[in-house]
Design a protein around this motif. Structure first.
Motif, short mmCIF file in Angstrom:
data_model
loop_
_atom_site.label_atom_id
_atom_site.label_comp_id
_atom_site.label_asym_id
_atom_site.label_seq_id
_atom_site.Cartn_x
_atom_site.Cartn_y
_atom_site.Cartn_z
N UNK A 112 -48.98 99.07 -63.89
CA UNK A 112 -49.09 100.49 -64.23
C UNK A 112 -49.88 100.67 -65.52
N UNK A 113 -49.59 99.83 -66.51
CA UNK A 113 -50.31 99.92 -67.79
C UNK A 113 -51.78 99.58 -67.59
N UNK A 114 -52.06 98.53 -66.84
CA UNK A 114 -53.46 98.14 -66.61
C UNK A 114 -54.21 99.20 -65.81
N UNK A 115 -53.51 99.85 -64.88
CA UNK A 115 -54.16 100.89 -64.09
C UNK A 115 -54.50 102.09 -64.98
N UNK A 116 -53.60 102.42 -65.91
CA UNK A 116 -53.83 103.53 -66.82
C UNK A 116 -54.82 103.17 -67.92
N UNK A 117 -54.77 101.93 -68.39
CA UNK A 117 -55.62 101.48 -69.50
C UNK A 117 -56.14 100.07 -69.17
N UNK A 118 -57.17 99.98 -68.32
CA UNK A 118 -57.63 98.66 -67.85
C UNK A 118 -58.17 97.73 -68.93
N UNK A 119 -58.36 98.26 -70.15
CA UNK A 119 -58.84 97.39 -71.24
C UNK A 119 -57.68 96.87 -72.08
N UNK A 120 -56.44 97.16 -71.67
CA UNK A 120 -55.27 96.73 -72.44
C UNK A 120 -55.26 95.21 -72.61
N UNK A 121 -54.92 94.78 -73.82
CA UNK A 121 -54.83 93.35 -74.10
C UNK A 121 -53.41 92.94 -74.48
N UNK A 122 -52.53 93.94 -74.58
CA UNK A 122 -51.14 93.65 -74.94
C UNK A 122 -50.20 94.37 -73.97
N UNK A 123 -49.05 93.76 -73.76
CA UNK A 123 -48.02 94.42 -72.98
C UNK A 123 -47.56 95.64 -73.75
N UNK A 124 -46.88 96.54 -73.08
CA UNK A 124 -46.40 97.76 -73.73
C UNK A 124 -45.50 97.43 -74.92
N UNK A 125 -44.61 96.46 -74.74
CA UNK A 125 -43.68 96.08 -75.80
C UNK A 125 -44.43 95.51 -77.01
N UNK A 126 -45.39 94.62 -76.75
CA UNK A 126 -46.16 94.03 -77.84
C UNK A 126 -47.00 95.10 -78.55
N UNK A 127 -47.55 96.04 -77.80
CA UNK A 127 -48.33 97.13 -78.39
C UNK A 127 -47.46 98.01 -79.27
N UNK A 128 -46.25 98.30 -78.81
CA UNK A 128 -45.34 99.13 -79.62
C UNK A 128 -44.96 98.42 -80.91
N UNK A 129 -44.67 97.11 -80.83
CA UNK A 129 -44.36 96.35 -82.05
C UNK A 129 -45.54 96.37 -83.01
N UNK A 130 -46.72 96.18 -82.47
CA UNK A 130 -47.94 96.18 -83.27
C UNK A 130 -48.12 97.53 -83.98
N UNK A 131 -47.91 98.62 -83.25
CA UNK A 131 -48.07 99.94 -83.84
C UNK A 131 -47.00 100.23 -84.89
N UNK A 132 -45.78 99.76 -84.67
CA UNK A 132 -44.72 99.95 -85.68
C UNK A 132 -45.07 99.21 -86.95
N UNK A 133 -45.54 97.96 -86.82
CA UNK A 133 -45.95 97.19 -88.01
C UNK A 133 -47.10 97.87 -88.73
N UNK A 134 -48.05 98.39 -87.95
CA UNK A 134 -49.18 99.10 -88.55
C UNK A 134 -48.72 100.30 -89.34
N UNK A 135 -47.79 101.06 -88.78
CA UNK A 135 -47.27 102.25 -89.43
C UNK A 135 -46.53 101.89 -90.72
N UNK A 136 -45.74 100.83 -90.68
CA UNK A 136 -45.00 100.39 -91.88
C UNK A 136 -45.98 100.00 -92.98
N UNK A 137 -47.05 99.27 -92.63
CA UNK A 137 -48.02 98.85 -93.64
C UNK A 137 -48.85 100.01 -94.15
N UNK A 138 -49.07 101.01 -93.32
CA UNK A 138 -49.81 102.19 -93.75
C UNK A 138 -49.01 103.00 -94.74
N UNK A 139 -47.69 103.04 -94.53
CA UNK A 139 -46.81 103.83 -95.40
C UNK A 139 -46.61 103.20 -96.78
N UNK A 140 -46.96 101.93 -96.93
CA UNK A 140 -46.77 101.24 -98.22
C UNK A 140 -47.68 101.76 -99.29
#
Length: 140
Positions: A112-140
């Motif tokens: 489903x993720x690949x059909x919606x975003x065929x260029x995806x390189x991360x699973x949904x869970x890994x992408x969410x973790x990545x975005x949370x880490x990015x947000x934490x580092x941005x807020x610093x």
């Protein structure tokens, strides 16, 4: 050279078939190539329109409005240029047998993720973790 895989027009990847089998790979290859073709066609249309649109507009407000529209169009085309690079990378991953697997975990990315975003390189869970880490580092 690999033989072309037959793919019915109504084919959609299904969870009950082997992950990234020849049909699924061909489905995503065609989807990526069509997307790339659409972007490049839009880009050519923009270039042609901009070539023909260079004119001297006497009204300052009209000129500013047209320049704003042009800047927005150019920004959109720049984003699409970057998207074409990601599409090309996804096509390379298909050729190398790495397509559909998460770069972080190595686990399959959902169809489903690949059909919606065929260029995806991360699973949904890994992408969410990545975005949370990015947000934490941005807020610093």
């Amino acid at each position: 050279m690999k033989a072309e895989t037959f793919l019915p027009d109504d084919y959609r990847p299904a969870e009950d078939e082997p992950f990234m089998n020849d049909k699924q790979l061909e489905y995503f290859r065609r989807k990526l190539l069509a997307w790339r073709s659409d972007i490049l066609e839009d880009s050519r249309d923009t270039i042609e329109a901009m070539k023909g649109a260079t004119r001297n507009i006497p009204d300052i407000a009209d000129r500013a409005s047209e320049e704003t529209d042009r800047a927005l169009e150019l920004r959109t085309r720049d984003r699409e240029r970057k998207l074409v690079a990601k599409i090309d990378a996804a096509l390379r991953r298909i050729d190398e047998g790495e397509y559909g697997y998460c770069d972080v975990t190595g686990e399959p990315i959902s169809l489903k993720r690949l059909d919606a975003r065929p260029i995806a390189t991360m699973s949904l869970e890994a992408q969410e973790r990545h975005e949370r880490r990015e947000k934490v580092h941005r807020d610093d």
